[in-house]
Write a protein that holds these residues in place. Structure first.
Motif, PDB file in Angstrom:
ATOM      1  N   SER A  62       0.846  -1.197   0.000  1.00  0.00           N
ATOM      2  CA  SER A  62       0.000   0.000   0.000  1.00  0.00           C
ATOM      3  C   SER A  62       0.886   1.253   0.000  1.00  0.00           C
ATOM      4  O   SER A  62       1.656   1.474   0.940  1.00  0.00           O
ATOM      5  CB  SER A  62      -0.894   0.008   1.237  1.00  0.00           C
ATOM      6  N   HIS A  64       0.167   4.277   0.598  1.00  0.00           N
ATOM      7  CA  HIS A  64      -0.097   5.162   1.735  1.00  0.00           C
ATOM      8  C   HIS A  64       0.648   4.682   2.975  1.00  0.00           C
ATOM      9  O   HIS A  64       1.235   5.471   3.718  1.00  0.00           O
ATOM     10  CB  HIS A  64      -1.606   5.223   2.001  1.00  0.00           C
ATOM     11  N   ARG A  65       0.629   3.377   3.181  1.00  0.00           N
ATOM     12  CA  ARG A  65       1.326   2.818   4.330  1.00  0.00           C
ATOM     13  C   ARG A  65       2.841   3.002   4.172  1.00  0.00           C
ATOM     14  O   ARG A  65       3.537   3.393   5.121  1.00  0.00           O
ATOM     15  CB  ARG A  65       0.976   1.333   4.433  1.00  0.00           C
TER      16      ARG A  65
ATOM     17  N   VAL B   2      -1.388  13.234  -1.432  1.00  0.00           N
ATOM     18  CA  VAL B   2      -2.398  12.168  -1.446  1.00  0.00           C
ATOM     19  C   VAL B   2      -2.688  11.772  -2.884  1.00  0.00           C
ATOM     20  O   VAL B   2      -2.826  10.599  -3.198  1.00  0.00           O
ATOM     21  CB  VAL B   2      -3.680  12.641  -0.734  1.00  0.00           C
ATOM     22  N   LEU B   5      -0.003   9.475  -4.045  1.00  0.00           N
ATOM     23  CA  LEU B   5      -0.107   8.122  -3.494  1.00  0.00           C
ATOM     24  C   LEU B   5      -1.255   7.360  -4.118  1.00  0.00           C
ATOM     25  O   LEU B   5      -1.153   6.152  -4.364  1.00  0.00           O
ATOM     26  CB  LEU B   5      -0.261   8.190  -1.972  1.00  0.00           C
ATOM     27  N   ASP B   6      -2.372   8.074  -4.385  1.00  0.00           N
ATOM     28  CA  ASP B   6      -3.498   7.415  -5.042  1.00  0.00           C
ATOM     29  C   ASP B   6      -3.110   6.966  -6.445  1.00  0.00           C
ATOM     30  O   ASP B   6      -3.441   5.856  -6.875  1.00  0.00           O
ATOM     31  CB  ASP B   6      -4.698   8.375  -5.118  1.00  0.00           C
ATOM     32  N   GLU B   9      -0.995   3.998  -6.154  1.00  0.00           N
ATOM     33  CA  GLU B   9      -1.768   2.804  -5.805  1.00  0.00           C
ATOM     34  C   GLU B   9      -2.439   2.215  -7.043  1.00  0.00           C
ATOM     35  O   GLU B   9      -2.523   0.997  -7.196  1.00  0.00           O
ATOM     36  CB  GLU B   9      -2.819   3.162  -4.746  1.00  0.00           C
TER      37      GLU B   9
END
Lengths: 263, 168
Positions: A62, A64-65, B2, B5-6, B9
């Motif tokens: 992940s 975010h992690r 963010v 990171l999105d 992901e």
């Protein structure tokens, strides 16, 4: 026989051709058979590995992690660096606080130190020991009195065996915007003596102080108007005797018998 | 941040697929992806090119994989293809035998051909993107791609195409 070369066939397969080029290839039966075979190959490769993209993501992948972990490590790195700096700083500060000198030097101590420095520098000079020679005593007195904004008579030490060489104006770094006068005397054996004179305004300290600095003795004296530091290689008793001759000449009101304080 | 990171992901499934195909080992592949993500996160301010993230991530992962292979070779730990379990390949069922055969054939390709093949056929990248990721000219990319495809057809027993005219 196919007219299309390998690169064109691949370009068709991989969607790199424009519409017109595609039509040309599509008219070529052999090329289209080749493309179909390669298409099956590509489909098989995708069938083989596409499932890997459909699997649920493990937590360790992940972003975010991972970003949180990265930032925490980054912060810990900064914290460690800050702690190193802090520990070094504490060491330096402790070293400063625990230095041999128990208290910061006060103003009069700076004056004594400056007097000794000036003595060391200028008594070593032969031709340029003084700025204005003692033969121009009256002029020197007027000039220095004006610069220091207080009356400065040139003490006469001929009875004590010292000839007046002259004097100079000096900065007095210890005093804000300060000036100092240095007067120089010499005895028959060539030993020199200097007086370092400043206005007394703003200087608080003892009336008398006798300090030995290096090879010289310094005798500090102050009244309400001026400070005078006598510096020379002479023994302390000799300086005290000289002071008895100097101070009454500097100060219009004769000083009472001084009680010297030994450091 | 963010957003970055999105975006990252969203690329992870494709990275896992590519890494799985490169290594044919789940754990090793996910290690590579994790290293790739960490590197992307720590370098985002410095090296991230403008534009989409995906090609940049593929380039990072490709280089990490190459480094891994180099150091594995230095440590004298040759991977026996037969000994390595093959979790990426579905259990051999009727009709899947051809896929297992293909997986083994891909494994025999030189790494530079394998990279080119996987980026274009598996990940569907344009030639220009794949060439940029591998840091090679377009012609070199197509040459590697052509050789990889021809080798696979030979190895998987597909009928040779006698009328395929190869240039160069």
């Amino acid at each position: 026989m196919s007219m299309a070369d390998r690169d064109t066939i691949m370009a068709y397969l991989d969607g790199e051709l424009d519409a017109e080029a595609r039509r040309v290839v599509e008219a070529d039966k052999a090329a289209m058979a080749e493309i179909a075979a390669l298409q099956r190959q590509a489909d098989a490769i995708r069938a083989l590995y596409d499932p890997a993209a459909a699997e649920p993501l493990p937590a360790r992948l992940s972003p975010h992690r991972l970003a949180l972990l990265h930032n925490r490590r980054h912060r810990e790195g900064l914290l460690r660096a800050a702690m190193v700096v802090a520990v070094l700083g504490i060491g330096v500060a402790a070293g400063w606080l625990l230095r041999p000198v128990p208290a910061p030097a006060s103003l009069y101590e700076h004056l004594i130190a400056d007097a000794v420095s000036a003595h060391t520098i200028y008594t070593a000079e032969n031709r340029h020991a003084v700025e204005v020679p003692g033969s121009e005593g009256e002029h020197l007195s007027a000039w220095l009195s004006s610069k220091l904004a207080t009356a400065l008579p040139m003490p006469d030490l001929s009875k004590e065996g010292f000839a007046f060489l002259g004097g100079r104006l000096l900065p007095a770094p210890a005093l804000s915007g300060g000036r100092a006068a240095q007067l120089m005397y010499e005895d028959a054996r060539g030993e020199r003596l200097t007086l370092y004179l400043t206005p007394a305004a703003g200087v608080d300290g003892p009336e008398f102080e006798l300090v030995r600095l290096g090879g010289d003795n310094a005798l500090y004296w102050a009244d309400a108007r001026i400070t005078c530091t006598i510096v020379g290689p002479q023994p302390a008793e000799r300086l005290q005797a000289l002071a008895g001759a100097i101070f009454p000449q500097l100060s219009p009101v004769p000083a009472s018998a001084p009680a010297y304080r030994e450091l | 941040m963010v957003d970055f990171l999105d975006e990252l992901e969203a690329c992870v499934p494709a990275l896992r697929r590519y890494a799985r195909a490169l290594t044919r080992n789940i754990d090793h592949a996910d290690d590579l992806v994790q290293d790739c993500l960490v590197r992307a996160i720590s370098r985002r301010g410095l090296f991230r090119p403008r534009g989409p993230l995906r090609p940049w991530l593929f380039a990072i992962l490709t280089n990490l994989h190459r480094n891994d292979r180099r150091s594995a070779r230095r440590q004298g730990a040759p991977l026996s293809l037969d000994a390595v379990p093959d979790p990426a390949v579905p259990a051999p069922q009727p009709g899947h035998m051809a896929l297992a055969e293909l997986a083994r054939a891909i494994e025999t390709l030189p790494l530079d051909q394998k990279e080119a093949l996987l980026l274009v056929t598996l990940e569907g990248l344009a030639y220009a993107e794949a060439a940029a990721i591998l840091d090679i000219p377009l012609g070199t990319l197509m040459s590697r791609l052509g050789r990889a495809r021809a080798a696979l057809r030979g190895l998987t027993g597909a009928p040779a195409e006698p009328h395929l005219r190869t240039v160069k």
